[in-house]
Every structure is written in C-alpha cells, then in structure tokens.
Design an enzyme around this catalytic site. Structure first.
Site, mmCIF file in Angstrom:
data_model
loop_
_atom_site.group_PDB
_atom_site.id
_atom_site.type_symbol
_atom_site.label_atom_id
_atom_site.label_comp_id
_atom_site.label_asym_id
_atom_site.label_seq_id
_atom_site.Cartn_x
_atom_site.Cartn_y
_atom_site.Cartn_z
ATOM 1 N N ASP A 108 44.418 30.989 -10.219
ATOM 2 C CA ASP A 108 43.164 31.436 -9.521
ATOM 3 C C ASP A 108 43.225 32.683 -8.953
ATOM 4 O O ASP A 108 43.817 33.026 -7.872
ATOM 5 C CB ASP A 108 43.185 30.232 -8.466
ATOM 6 C CG ASP A 108 41.741 30.235 -7.703
ATOM 7 O OD1 ASP A 108 41.270 31.416 -7.673
ATOM 8 O OD2 ASP A 108 41.494 29.489 -6.754
ATOM 9 N N HIS A 131 42.240 58.201 -18.691
ATOM 10 C CA HIS A 131 41.459 57.247 -18.855
ATOM 11 C C HIS A 131 40.323 57.653 -19.712
ATOM 12 O O HIS A 131 39.917 56.552 -20.333
ATOM 13 C CB HIS A 131 40.785 57.215 -17.452
ATOM 14 C CG HIS A 131 39.809 56.007 -16.986
ATOM 15 N ND1 HIS A 131 40.193 54.720 -17.033
ATOM 16 C CD2 HIS A 131 38.500 55.870 -16.780
ATOM 17 C CE1 HIS A 131 39.232 53.970 -16.850
ATOM 18 N NE2 HIS A 131 38.111 54.947 -16.961
ATOM 19 N N GLU A 179 38.972 46.192 -18.437
ATOM 20 C CA GLU A 179 38.959 47.852 -17.899
ATOM 21 C C GLU A 179 40.102 48.269 -19.159
ATOM 22 O O GLU A 179 41.098 48.188 -19.092
ATOM 23 C CB GLU A 179 39.348 47.827 -16.828
ATOM 24 C CG GLU A 179 39.510 49.397 -16.358
ATOM 25 C CD GLU A 179 39.708 49.390 -14.709
ATOM 26 O OE1 GLU A 179 39.761 48.530 -14.021
ATOM 27 O OE2 GLU A 179 40.050 50.479 -14.487
ATOM 28 N N LYS A 231 43.474 48.296 -5.305
ATOM 29 C CA LYS A 231 42.607 47.911 -6.464
ATOM 30 C C LYS A 231 43.436 48.169 -7.595
ATOM 31 O O LYS A 231 43.492 47.205 -8.763
ATOM 32 C CB LYS A 231 41.517 48.977 -6.494
ATOM 33 C CG LYS A 231 40.421 48.028 -7.293
ATOM 34 C CD LYS A 231 40.567 48.728 -8.920
ATOM 35 C CE LYS A 231 39.490 48.150 -9.842
ATOM 36 N NZ LYS A 231 39.757 48.718 -11.273
HETATM 37 C C1 MEV Z 1 41.298 52.179 -11.538
HETATM 38 O O1 MEV Z 1 40.850 51.054 -12.000
HETATM 39 C C2 MEV Z 1 42.323 52.237 -10.452
HETATM 40 C C3 MEV Z 1 42.798 53.435 -10.015
HETATM 41 O O2 MEV Z 1 41.610 53.993 -9.007
HETATM 42 C C4 MEV Z 1 43.976 53.018 -8.962
HETATM 43 C C5 MEV Z 1 44.302 54.204 -8.060
HETATM 44 O O3 MEV Z 1 43.356 55.079 -7.626
HETATM 45 O O4 MEV Z 1 45.417 54.083 -7.431
HETATM 46 C C6 MEV Z 1 43.387 54.438 -10.674
#
Ligand code: MEV
Length: 438
Positions: A296, A393, A85, A280
């Site tokens: 792992d 991003h 990513e 995430k």
């Molecule tokens: C993207 O991979 C992760 C985010 O969505 C985490 C978040 O919203 O805190 C940017």
C-alpha cells in the site's frame, strides 16, 4: 454536462460502460474501444482484476521495469519497479551498478513495531478510568485470542496496550494505544480486528464495572483504527566508500563531488521546499518497489512524510558525511510492508515480483525498498550536482516525445543518434522531427 445515477454499482460492467459513454463522451465508440483494448484476453485474469476494486471498467497499466545489479548485504537482486516516470529505472540501475563496484548497500531493520488506537471519550474521574484499565487489560488480550492465536504461533501478536490521556488536546479524549508485531504481514486487517474487539470489550466491561457511576459508564467509542505513522517500524540503508573511489565520468574531482553532494543533502535537511523534492525523488524508488510488490503505497507515503516532519520541520530522509576520508550516505525510513496477505498471493505480477526478489520476508523487503530509495536519491543528487538533471532526464523523455509524434522505428533510431550530441529539450525534439519529415 454530467448527471447522477442511482444503483450504478448494481449494473453489469457493460451497462456501466454504456452509461458512462452515453453520459460523458461525444465519440462513444472511440471511448468504448479505448476502455476495451485494455481488457485482458484471459477472462479469468480479467475477472481477478475486476474484483480487486468496485465499479471496475478496465485496467490501468503501469510499466513494470527492473533494475539489476543491486548488491544488498552481500546478496544480488534485480529489483522490480512499477512506475510511469521515465529515467527512474535507469537512474536506479546506474546507482546500483556504481555501488555494486564499491561494496554494495548495507541495510538493517531497526524495529518492526506497528501501532493501532481506540479513540474514546470519557467524562469522569481519571483515577477510576486508570484503575478500570488495569483491571480490564488482561481481558483485552483474552478476548482477542481467536484473532491473535495464529500470529502468536509465528512469534507475533499484540505487544502492549496503554491508556493515554489526551484531555489536554480535547476534553474527555483518551486512547487505548496498542502496539503490534505482525511479522511478514502488513497487518492492517489483523490490527483493525484486534482494535475493534478491544473497543467492544472495553465498552461492555465499563458498562458492568462497579468502579464507575452510571454517567461514567457512558464511554463513547469514537473509532478504532491502525495508524500509518510507524516511526518504530524503521529501516536503515547505507553506502560508503573512500572519497577517492567516488571518481567516474562527469566527476572531475572526487573531493569536490563529495562536498557538493553533502551540501545538497544539508540543504534538504534544513530547507523544506528542497526537502519535499529531495524526498519525492526517494519516493520514486520506494513507491515503485512498494507497488510492484503489492503493498500500500499511500500508507507508506503518509507514514514517510510524517516521519520526515517528526522534529517539527519537514526535512530530508537521507544524510551524508565524510569522516576520515570515507564518504557515507544513508537513509532511515519507516516502512510497514507485507510479503504475505493482501495482493501478494493474488496478483500474478506481484507474485512474480516477489519471486524475482527471492521471496523476501517483510524485513528483507523493507531493506530492499529502503535501498531503492537511497539509490534513487544518490542518482538524483549526482546528476543535480554535476551535469544537471535535464541532460539524463530529457534523454529518457525523448522516447515519450517521439511516441507522441508517432515516430517510426527509423525516425526513432535517427533522432536518438542525433540527440546523443545535441541537447534534447522538448522544442528541439519537435523541431528535429519536423525537419526529418520535411
Ligand atoms: C524527479 O522525479 C525527482 C527529482 O526532482 C528528485 C530531486 O530533485 O532530488 C530529480
């Protein structure tokens, strides 16, 4: 249409590819070329990868990036990250630099206990089972001596074995619930071998025991397996600084920044939809280091998310506060990791990653990984609560879009310059490429 095949695993690698290509692909030569272009030209290295798993037909690359400038407990690290990513490595690097100028990260391992269970069914008097367990427990330790000897010499081994009554959940269901210290090994094989020996000893001794009736001797072992839920294999990492020191570009008022940031964390603490995305982002950092160091990541993922739900509702792994003018941001995360065994001495890039990290112990790696997760979360929340996530991003994603359009180096240079002052949405980039080519 697909078809089934018998004896696929016994075919040679080239025959496997022949079969796949003949069965599934219209342009067979193209499919073969794609698969083969990822083979390593070094036959020995390719064979090593072929033998990691079964039915290997090629390699699947992930980029290995590095995030420098991580100051953790006074020691500087460049952290290897295997991830596909865009933005993640840049975000980690930016957060690392930011905190290296504010005292760095502090991390400590809280506990390193791992768990394994023998699940079994017993229909009989509970008191007899309890008594039998007390009698057989020393033998469970004794019969695993050949497995535990080396681990014990290094200071680890089986910590304890308990008999747990689970009959309220399922009729006749009991467990041998064992805890382990596996030091620098992740310990899955060690734990599972001990558990399988416990099961054998337990069943054999029960069959001989005079405590039980003939029926009660019929203990049914359902399974013996480690648990990837490791709430007592826990690490904490934190950063802190005076609120006024949070100031930098994009941050007009450090007080406002701190309070918006804490609000974002509070929302993730109470709102599962947000908590999942919040965590995430943490796992972007965690998994990338876990993968780079040959650990792992599925086990880590499963354990972490169970931990995030331990109070009955899925919640944030990080927390933040301001007290007496000091901003503190921290993570507590369960991580069962190893720096010996498994892939660690097999995969050349894993060996290289571990060397880059100064050959850490498992405890040190737990700290590094927790810090990578915290840094990632800091970077995400800082963007989300200031400029929004898309600005940074899309800047990173720009290269992916340019590559999709086979942009030349000149086109890339021109468009990167252009998008320094324009918002890089997907359609804006596509339009800019088209304009440039007209
Ligand atoms: C993207 O991979 C992760 C985010 O969505 C985490 C978040 O919203 O805190 C940017």
């Amino acid at each position: 249409m697909g078809k089934t095949i018998d004896g696929f695993s016994k075919l040679s690698k080239s025959k496997k590819i022949e079969w796949i290509v003949d069965t599934y692909f219209s342009n067979k030569e193209d499919a073969k070329t794609v698969l083969k272009q990822y083979w390593n030209s070094n036959d020995k290295l390719q064979q090593l990868h072929d033998e990691f798993i079964e039915n290997t037909i090629t390699n699947y690359y992930l980029p290995l990036g590095v995030a420098p400038n991580f100051l953790i407990n006074g020691k500087t690290y460049t952290i290897p990250m295997a991830i596909e990513e865009s933005s993640v490595v840049a975000a980690a690097s930016k957060a690392a630099k930011f905190w290296s100028e504010r005292g760095g990260f502090k991390a400590e391992v809280i506990s390193t206990k791992k768990v394994g269970q023998v699940h079994f069914i017993y229909h009989g008097h509970i008191e007899k089972l309890k008594k039998f367990f007390r009698v057989v427990k020393p033998k469970l330790f004794q019969d695993t001596k050949s497995i535990t000897r080396n681990m014990e010499l290094r200071g680890g081994g089986i910590l304890d074995i308990e008999l747990l009554d689970k009959t309220k959940a399922i009729e006749g269901y009991f467990q041998l619930h064992a805890t382990f210290e596996t030091l620098d090994a992740m310990g899955a094989n060690f734990i599972n071998s001990c558990l399988e020996q416990f099961a054998t000893t337990f069943k054999t001794e029960a069959a001989k025991s005079e405590l039980f009736s003939e029926e009660e001797k019929e203990i049914q072992i359902v399974m013996s397996i480690l648990s990837n839920y490791v709430p007592d294999c826990l690490v904490r990492a934190e950063v802190c600084c005076k609120v006024e020191d949070l100031i930098e570009e994009d941050v007009v008022s450090s007080e406002k920044f701190a309070s918006n940031f804490i609000q974002a964390v509070n929302i993730a603490e109470v709102e599962p939809y947000r908590a999942v995305t919040h965590n995430k982002g943490i796992m972007n950092g965690v998994d990338a280091v876990v993968l780079a160091t040959g650990n792992d990541f599925r086990a880590v993922e499963a354990g972490v998310h169970a931990y995030a739900s331990r109070n009955g509702s899925y919640s944030s792994l990080t927390h933040a506060k301001v007290e007496d003018g000091v901003f503190t941001f921290w993570i507590e995360i369960p991580l069962a990791l190893g720096t010996i065994g498994g892939l660690t001495s097999l995969h050349p890039l894993v060996k290289l990653s571990l060397e880059l990290l100064h050959h850490p112990s498992a405890k040190e790696l737990m700290q590094i990984v927790a810090v990578a997760g915290l840094a990632q979360n800091f970077a995400a929340l800082r963007s989300l609560t200031t400029t929004g996530i898309q600005k940074g991003h899309m800047k990173m994603h720009l290269m992916n879009i340019l590559n999709q359009f086979n942009a030349t180096q000149e086109e890339k240079a021109e468009l990167i310059e252009y998008f320094k002052t324009h918002i890089a949405t997907h359609s804006a980039v596509v339009e800019a490429i088209q304009n440039l080519r007209r």
